[in-house]
Design a protein around this motif. Structure first.
Motif, PDB file in Angstrom:
ATOM      1  N   UNK A 161      -3.251   3.223  -9.041  1.00 40.87           N
ATOM      2  CA  UNK A 161      -3.252   1.951  -8.325  1.00 40.87           C
ATOM      3  C   UNK A 161      -2.505   2.088  -7.001  1.00 40.87           C
ATOM      4  N   UNK A 162      -1.403   2.817  -7.006  1.00 37.55           N
ATOM      5  CA  UNK A 162      -0.661   3.033  -5.753  1.00 37.55           C
ATOM      6  C   UNK A 162      -1.536   3.693  -4.698  1.00 37.55           C
ATOM      7  N   UNK A 163      -2.336   4.671  -5.109  1.00 38.28           N
ATOM      8  CA  UNK A 163      -3.241   5.353  -4.171  1.00 38.28           C
ATOM      9  C   UNK A 163      -4.279   4.366  -3.633  1.00 38.28           C
ATOM     10  N   UNK A 164      -4.853   3.560  -4.518  1.00 36.05           N
ATOM     11  CA  UNK A 164      -5.853   2.585  -4.083  1.00 36.05           C
ATOM     12  C   UNK A 164      -5.240   1.529  -3.166  1.00 36.05           C
ATOM     13  N   UNK A 165      -4.005   1.121  -3.436  1.00 38.04           N
ATOM     14  CA  UNK A 165      -3.314   0.153  -2.571  1.00 38.04           C
ATOM     15  C   UNK A 165      -3.094   0.762  -1.190  1.00 38.04           C
ATOM     16  N   UNK A 166      -2.635   2.002  -1.142  1.00 38.33           N
ATOM     17  CA  UNK A 166      -2.423   2.676   0.147  1.00 38.33           C
ATOM     18  C   UNK A 166      -3.721   2.746   0.943  1.00 38.33           C
ATOM     19  N   UNK A 167      -4.826   3.074   0.267  1.00 32.90           N
ATOM     20  CA  UNK A 167      -6.125   3.139   0.945  1.00 32.90           C
ATOM     21  C   UNK A 167      -6.532   1.768   1.475  1.00 32.90           C
ATOM     22  N   UNK A 168      -6.356   0.735   0.654  1.00 36.40           N
ATOM     23  CA  UNK A 168      -6.718  -0.626   1.069  1.00 36.40           C
ATOM     24  C   UNK A 168      -5.887  -1.061   2.276  1.00 36.40           C
ATOM     25  N   UNK A 169      -4.595  -0.786   2.245  1.00 35.68           N
ATOM     26  CA  UNK A 169      -3.731  -1.152   3.366  1.00 35.68           C
ATOM     27  C   UNK A 169      -4.134  -0.407   4.640  1.00 35.68           C
ATOM     28  N   UNK A 170      -4.439   0.875   4.506  1.00 37.08           N
ATOM     29  CA  UNK A 170      -4.852   1.676   5.664  1.00 37.08           C
ATOM     30  C   UNK A 170      -6.148   1.152   6.281  1.00 37.08           C
ATOM     31  N   UNK A 171      -6.996   0.565   5.445  1.00 37.28           N
ATOM     32  CA  UNK A 171      -8.266   0.015   5.917  1.00 37.28           C
ATOM     33  C   UNK A 171      -8.140  -1.448   6.340  1.00 37.28           C
ATOM     34  N   UNK A 172      -6.929  -1.994   6.244  1.00 37.38           N
ATOM     35  CA  UNK A 172      -6.699  -3.372   6.653  1.00 37.38           C
ATOM     36  C   UNK A 172      -7.151  -4.410   5.637  1.00 37.38           C
ATOM     37  N   UNK A 173      -7.389  -3.973   4.417  1.00 37.42           N
ATOM     38  CA  UNK A 173      -7.822  -4.912   3.365  1.00 37.42           C
ATOM     39  C   UNK A 173      -6.580  -5.488   2.683  1.00 37.42           C
ATOM     40  N   UNK A 174      -5.996  -6.511   3.302  1.00 36.70           N
ATOM     41  CA  UNK A 174      -4.751  -7.088   2.813  1.00 36.70           C
ATOM     42  C   UNK A 174      -4.921  -8.503   2.266  1.00 36.70           C
ATOM     43  N   UNK A 175      -6.102  -9.040   2.368  1.00 37.57           N
ATOM     44  CA  UNK A 175      -6.366 -10.386   1.862  1.00 37.57           C
ATOM     45  C   UNK A 175      -6.242 -10.399   0.331  1.00 37.57           C
ATOM     46  N   UNK A 176      -5.739 -11.492  -0.254  1.00 38.64           N
ATOM     47  CA  UNK A 176      -5.592 -11.551  -1.712  1.00 38.64           C
ATOM     48  C   UNK A 176      -6.871 -11.250  -2.491  1.00 38.64           C
ATOM     49  N   UNK A 177      -8.022 -11.487  -1.903  1.00 40.30           N
ATOM     50  CA  UNK A 177      -9.275 -11.220  -2.623  1.00 40.30           C
ATOM     51  C   UNK A 177      -9.459  -9.738  -2.927  1.00 40.30           C
ATOM     52  N   UNK A 178      -8.720  -8.876  -2.248  1.00 38.10           N
ATOM     53  CA  UNK A 178      -8.826  -7.431  -2.477  1.00 38.10           C
ATOM     54  C   UNK A 178      -7.923  -6.954  -3.622  1.00 38.10           C
ATOM     55  N   UNK A 179      -7.087  -7.836  -4.141  1.00 41.06           N
ATOM     56  CA  UNK A 179      -6.150  -7.469  -5.207  1.00 41.06           C
ATOM     57  C   UNK A 179      -6.890  -6.839  -6.399  1.00 41.06           C
ATOM     58  N   UNK A 180      -7.953  -7.469  -6.834  1.00 40.59           N
ATOM     59  CA  UNK A 180      -8.717  -6.964  -7.970  1.00 40.59           C
ATOM     60  C   UNK A 180      -9.411  -5.647  -7.699  1.00 40.59           C
ATOM     61  N   UNK A 181      -9.702  -5.384  -6.446  1.00 38.61           N
ATOM     62  CA  UNK A 181     -10.394  -4.137  -6.101  1.00 38.61           C
ATOM     63  C   UNK A 181      -9.505  -2.913  -6.318  1.00 38.61           C
ATOM     64  N   UNK A 182      -8.201  -3.085  -6.228  1.00 41.62           N
ATOM     65  CA  UNK A 182      -7.302  -1.943  -6.410  1.00 41.62           C
ATOM     66  C   UNK A 182      -6.777  -1.857  -7.844  1.00 41.62           C
TER      67      UNK A 182
END
Length: 57
Positions: A10-31
């Motif tokens: 999950x930490x890796x997926x969170x880092x990837x999401x943050x790097x891609x600018x996916x910080x909206x709460x709707x992305x929480x489930x994606x990671x």
């Protein structure tokens, strides 16, 4: 009831999401993928069963 997650994955997926600018709460489930929860739960149940078996022998 049990809830478990694979924190490292999950930490890796969170880092990837943050790097891609996916910080909206709707992305929480994606990671927090269902597969990662299933894997972690299976590992915990297996560890519990192993420890239970050792205590009963």
């Amino acid at each position: 009831m049990m809830h478990a997650e694979n924190g490292i994955a999950i930490d890796v997926l969170v880092e990837q999401a943050l790097a891609e600018g996916r910080t909206d709460p709707r992305h929480h489930g994606e990671v927090r993928k269902v597969l990662l929860e299933a894997e972690a739960t299976t590992l915990r149940v297996g560890a519990w069963a192993d420890s239970r078996d050792r205590c009963n022998t």
